[in-house]
Motif scaffolding. Structure first.
Motif, PDB file in Angstrom:
ATOM      1  N   GLY A  19       0.833  -1.210   0.000  1.00 37.74           N
ATOM      2  CA  GLY A  19       0.000   0.000   0.000  1.00 37.74           C
ATOM      3  C   GLY A  19       0.862   1.252   0.000  1.00 37.74           C
ATOM      4  N   PHE A  20       1.946   1.211   0.765  1.00 39.16           N
ATOM      5  CA  PHE A  20       2.910   2.318   0.768  1.00 39.16           C
ATOM      6  C   PHE A  20       3.463   2.514  -0.640  1.00 39.16           C
ATOM      7  N   GLY A  21       3.823   1.396  -1.274  1.00 34.76           N
ATOM      8  CA  GLY A  21       4.390   1.460  -2.619  1.00 34.76           C
ATOM      9  C   GLY A  21       3.392   2.050  -3.605  1.00 34.76           C
ATOM     10  N   PHE A  22       2.158   1.564  -3.531  1.00 33.82           N
ATOM     11  CA  PHE A  22       1.129   2.004  -4.472  1.00 33.82           C
ATOM     12  C   PHE A  22       0.803   3.480  -4.286  1.00 33.82           C
ATOM     13  N   SER A  23       0.659   3.907  -3.030  1.00 29.98           N
ATOM     14  CA  SER A  23       0.289   5.313  -2.784  1.00 29.98           C
ATOM     15  C   SER A  23       1.474   6.234  -3.049  1.00 29.98           C
ATOM     16  N   GLY A  24       2.671   5.772  -2.693  1.00 28.93           N
ATOM     17  CA  GLY A  24       3.850   6.609  -2.884  1.00 28.93           C
ATOM     18  C   GLY A  24       4.200   6.787  -4.351  1.00 28.93           C
ATOM     19  N   TYR A  25       3.850   5.784  -5.153  1.00 28.78           N
ATOM     20  CA  TYR A  25       4.161   5.802  -6.585  1.00 28.78           C
ATOM     21  C   TYR A  25       3.511   7.010  -7.255  1.00 28.78           C
ATOM     22  N   LEU A  26       2.302   7.385  -6.803  1.00 31.88           N
ATOM     23  CA  LEU A  26       1.564   8.474  -7.451  1.00 31.88           C
ATOM     24  C   LEU A  26       2.120   9.850  -7.075  1.00 31.88           C
ATOM     25  N   LEU A  27       2.729   9.936  -5.880  1.00 34.36           N
ATOM     26  CA  LEU A  27       3.056  11.255  -5.328  1.00 34.36           C
ATOM     27  C   LEU A  27       3.873  12.171  -6.245  1.00 34.36           C
ATOM     28  N   PRO A  28       4.842  11.669  -7.052  1.00 34.41           N
ATOM     29  CA  PRO A  28       5.536  12.597  -7.957  1.00 34.41           C
ATOM     30  C   PRO A  28       4.652  13.095  -9.105  1.00 34.41           C
ATOM     31  N   TRP A  29       3.452  12.536  -9.235  1.00 32.63           N
ATOM     32  CA  TRP A  29       2.481  12.980 -10.257  1.00 32.63           C
ATOM     33  C   TRP A  29       3.096  12.963 -11.646  1.00 32.63           C
ATOM     34  N   ASN A  30       3.730  11.844 -11.985  1.00 32.61           N
ATOM     35  CA  ASN A  30       4.246  11.719 -13.349  1.00 32.61           C
ATOM     36  C   ASN A  30       3.362  10.768 -14.151  1.00 32.61           C
ATOM     37  N   GLU A  31       3.630  10.752 -15.452  1.00 35.79           N
ATOM     38  CA  GLU A  31       2.774  10.031 -16.394  1.00 35.79           C
ATOM     39  C   GLU A  31       2.569   8.564 -16.030  1.00 35.79           C
ATOM     40  N   GLY A  36      10.548  11.317 -14.986  1.00 37.64           N
ATOM     41  CA  GLY A  36       9.649  11.193 -16.134  1.00 37.64           C
ATOM     42  C   GLY A  36       8.891  12.476 -16.419  1.00 37.64           C
ATOM     43  N   LEU A  37       7.846  12.336 -17.244  1.00 39.83           N
ATOM     44  CA  LEU A  37       7.055  13.513 -17.634  1.00 39.83           C
ATOM     45  C   LEU A  37       5.924  13.738 -16.655  1.00 39.83           C
ATOM     46  N   LYS A  38       5.494  14.978 -16.580  1.00 38.34           N
ATOM     47  CA  LYS A  38       4.374  15.301 -15.696  1.00 38.34           C
ATOM     48  C   LYS A  38       3.083  14.656 -16.219  1.00 38.34           C
ATOM     49  N   ALA A  39       2.251  14.210 -15.296  1.00 40.95           N
ATOM     50  CA  ALA A  39       0.998  13.567 -15.688  1.00 40.95           C
ATOM     51  C   ALA A  39       0.094  14.541 -16.424  1.00 40.95           C
ATOM     52  N   PRO A  88      -3.840  14.367 -17.727  1.00 46.89           N
ATOM     53  CA  PRO A  88      -5.049  13.544 -17.781  1.00 46.89           C
ATOM     54  C   PRO A  88      -5.673  13.464 -19.166  1.00 46.89           C
ATOM     55  N   PHE A  89      -5.213  14.300 -20.092  1.00 45.85           N
ATOM     56  CA  PHE A  89      -5.790  14.260 -21.431  1.00 45.85           C
ATOM     57  C   PHE A  89      -4.783  13.794 -22.480  1.00 45.85           C
ATOM     58  N   ALA A  90      -3.777  13.059 -22.044  1.00 42.94           N
ATOM     59  CA  ALA A  90      -2.817  12.496 -22.993  1.00 42.94           C
ATOM     60  C   ALA A  90      -2.993  10.987 -22.993  1.00 42.94           C
ATOM     61  N   PRO A  91      -2.788  10.353 -24.173  1.00 42.33           N
ATOM     62  CA  PRO A  91      -2.923   8.891 -24.194  1.00 42.33           C
ATOM     63  C   PRO A  91      -1.898   8.227 -23.279  1.00 42.33           C
ATOM     64  N   ALA A  92      -2.269   7.057 -22.802  1.00 43.66           N
ATOM     65  CA  ALA A  92      -1.333   6.313 -21.961  1.00 43.66           C
ATOM     66  C   ALA A  92      -0.099   5.994 -22.793  1.00 43.66           C
ATOM     67  N   PRO A  93       1.094   6.313 -22.317  1.00 46.29           N
ATOM     68  CA  PRO A  93       2.281   6.000 -23.107  1.00 46.29           C
ATOM     69  C   PRO A  93       2.508   4.491 -23.124  1.00 46.29           C
ATOM     70  N   PRO A  94       3.141   3.975 -24.189  1.00 44.80           N
ATOM     71  CA  PRO A  94       3.427   2.544 -24.164  1.00 44.80           C
ATOM     72  C   PRO A  94       4.398   2.241 -23.035  1.00 44.80           C
ATOM     73  N   GLY A  95       4.339   1.036 -22.537  1.00 44.77           N
ATOM     74  CA  GLY A  95       5.263   0.650 -21.475  1.00 44.77           C
ATOM     75  C   GLY A  95       4.797   1.059 -20.100  1.00 44.77           C
ATOM     76  N   ILE A  96       3.477   1.248 -19.936  1.00 52.54           N
ATOM     77  CA  ILE A  96       2.947   1.508 -18.599  1.00 52.54           C
ATOM     78  C   ILE A  96       3.171   0.267 -17.754  1.00 52.54           C
ATOM     79  N   LYS A  97       3.902   0.454 -16.701  1.00 54.06           N
ATOM     80  CA  LYS A  97       4.156  -0.702 -15.837  1.00 54.06           C
ATOM     81  C   LYS A  97       3.970  -0.294 -14.397  1.00 54.06           C
ATOM     82  N   PRO A  98       3.388  -1.170 -13.617  1.00 54.34           N
ATOM     83  CA  PRO A  98       3.305  -0.871 -12.188  1.00 54.34           C
ATOM     84  C   PRO A  98       4.650  -1.177 -11.548  1.00 54.34           C
ATOM     85  N   GLU A  99       4.752  -0.972 -10.256  1.00 51.84           N
ATOM     86  CA  GLU A  99       5.967  -1.368  -9.550  1.00 51.84           C
ATOM     87  C   GLU A  99       6.132  -2.882  -9.718  1.00 51.84           C
ATOM     88  N   TRP A 100       7.381  -3.346  -9.675  1.00 56.19           N
ATOM     89  CA  TRP A 100       7.646  -4.742 -10.036  1.00 56.19           C
ATOM     90  C   TRP A 100       6.863  -5.738  -9.185  1.00 56.19           C
TER      91      TRP A 100
END
Lengths: 360, 144
Positions: free
Chosen positions: A136-148, A267-270, A272-284
């Protein structure tokens, strides 16, 4: 010279708080010596990495600003402007990953040595809760930099919650703070990451460590079978504690090495109106679930594939947490026990799905 | 059945206690549920000049708060679909090489009618109607 002051302090404390009970517990604690002794260190390393997380996390808090217009910018400020900001962030990211890795190692070593069996059922359950909290820490922390990458990973991750019958949409809405992943989600994840999860982690960590101290180290069955005179033990203090400390220093060096050589990209800033870039991967550590969802067809019989996948993982996870309470008959003559086979199958599944996920 | 004083007090306190817990949990939970903001009912948006739009290309348009993908296909025809993948909410994109709408998250593929043709998406993309009025592209919500 110091020992005089220390013993004075000890006496002072002891007359007031009866600390001799604690010190005698530490003095008498012993650790069995056998071929799996190395496993005893995995939990300690996980704890060490958690401490690193707390310290670096507090440091990052000094500059981080949650919010759609400030989160990404503040992380960029940390890594480009603040003295050693890049180092603190890299250590925080690497330590998070290593912590989950060692927690997994700790979990499987406990599983295969059957250390979860009576009387240590609750040590296992609290440990599993701690692992889920770490994820849960990993999942919530992953979003905090607000990148794509984080933005889409969070979209996918929170959307999965809507699969839960009856409450799914409510859970999703509560997690996201609305219908979509927005700045509101970021505020919530920030709150979850720096307040809610630390609170629960502290509670379960104290319970987990208390159980371990109360019941002592588990002895694997091969060790238990030995005649008393052949059982070897090492004192916990100072022998084991010093080895522990040495290992912590080694892990700390590896951590710094990784943080220096393999920096974590922002990475790039998120958008919300850009297509999902290829290579979307969650934490390992979410990869095997992500990959499984990817390969399940859209519909299996009359059920939506993703519903099926999420339910299968939910039930499997629950069974895994309840492992100490599941009675499996052991065949005394068998070379390999059923639980060991299950454990191996689980590891093979996780590892192969993770590898496939990264190769695609 | 006679009720003694102790049992009566116990029952009263339990009921009160339960009420107290509900009185704490309910507002806390309601607080967590975000208030419904009045969604500006957008029924149509302008999406630019039709002649400026290249054939075999696409653009993501803000339709209120929802992303909509606008594609110009071979015969100068425009098509618009909800850009939110029906699988797990990622934003789709138009692939000029395969002439399909794809989602990079889980390799979901839709054809140019929005139909889910491959990968995990369970449903087609919602379609929007596109009109060109005096060279201006106008996307309208079909339901609206």
């Amino acid at each position: 010279m110091f020992s005089k002051y220390i013993s004075k302090l000890e006496t002072w404390l002891d007359t007031r708080y009866d600390i001799n009970r604690v010190t005698s517990l530490i003095k008498h604690k012993k650790v069995p010596v056998h071929k799996f002794s190395l496993f005893y260190y995995l939990g300690g390393i996980t704890l060490f990495l958690f401490i690193v997380q707390v310290i670096t996390g507090i440091l990052l808090l000094m500059y981080y600003k949650p919010g759609e217009e400030s989160a990404y910018e503040s992380v960029r400020f940390i890594v480009t402007e603040v003295s050693f900001g890049w180092l603190i962030r890299n250590v925080h990211s690497w330590s998070a990953n290593l912590m989950v890795l060692f927690a997994f190692g700790h979990m499987f070593s406990v599983f295969f040595t059957k250390a979860y069996e009576r009387p240590r059922e609750l040590t296992w359950v609290t440990g599993m809760i701690l692992l889920l909290l770490a994820m849960g820490f990993g999942f919530s922390g992953y979003l905090l930099p607000w990148n794509e990458l984080a933005f889409f990973a969070t979209k996918v991750g929170t959307d999965i919650a809507s699969v839960v019958p009856f409450f799914g949409d409510t859970i999703k809405e509560v997690l996201r703070g609305g219908d979509d992943v927005t700045g509101a989600t970021l505020s919530r994840f920030y709150g979850i990451h720096v307040a809610i999860l630390p609170l629960f982690t502290t509670i379960f960590l104290v319970m987990h460590l208390f159980f371990v101290q109360k019941q002592g180290m588990h002895e694997p069955s091969s060790f238990k079978k030995l005649p008393e005179e052949k059982k070897r033990y090492t004192p916990f203090f100072p022998n084991f504690a010093l080895k522990d400390a040495l290992l912590w220093i080694i892990v700390f060096n590896i951590l710094i090495f990784l943080a220096l050589i393999f920096p974590w990209e922002l990475g790039l800033k998120a958008d919300p109106f850009a297509p999902a870039p290829p290579g979307i991967k969650p934490e390992w550590y979410f990869m095997f679930m992500f990959q499984t969802l990817k390969v399940i067809p859209a519909h299996v019989l009359f059920i939506e594939g993703e519903v099926l996948g999420v339910f299968a993982f939910g039930i499997a996870g629950l069974l895994w947490i309840l492992v100490p309470f599941i009675k499996v008959k052991e065949k005394s003559g068998a070379k390999i026990q059923l639980m060991t086979i299950i454990g191996i199958v689980v590891i093979v599944f996780i590892v192969s799905m993770t590898i496939i996920g990264y190769l695609e | 059945m006679p009720i003694n004083r102790r049992k009566f007090i116990d029952a009263l306190l339990s009921l009160g206690g339960l009420g107290g817990i509900v009185a704490i949990v309910y507002p806390a939970f309601s607080f967590l549920k975000p208030p419904k903001t009045a969604e500006g009912t957008v029924n149509s948006v302008k999406a630019g000049i039709a002649s400026d739009f290249q054939v075999n290309s696409s653009k993501i348009i803000k339709f209120g708060r929802k992303p909509v993908i606008l594609v110009k296909i071979e015969n100068d025809e425009f098509r618009a679909f909800s850009a939110t993948c029906t699988h797990l909410d990622c934003i789709v994109q138009y692939r000029t090489d395969t002439k399909q709408i794809t989602c990079a998250c889980h390799n979901g593929i839709y054809d140019l009618k929005g139909r889910n043709v491959s990968g995990p998406p369970p449903r087609p993309l919602d379609e929007y109607s596109v009109k060109v009025v005096q060279d201006e592209i106008i996307i309208t919500n079909q339901a609206g």
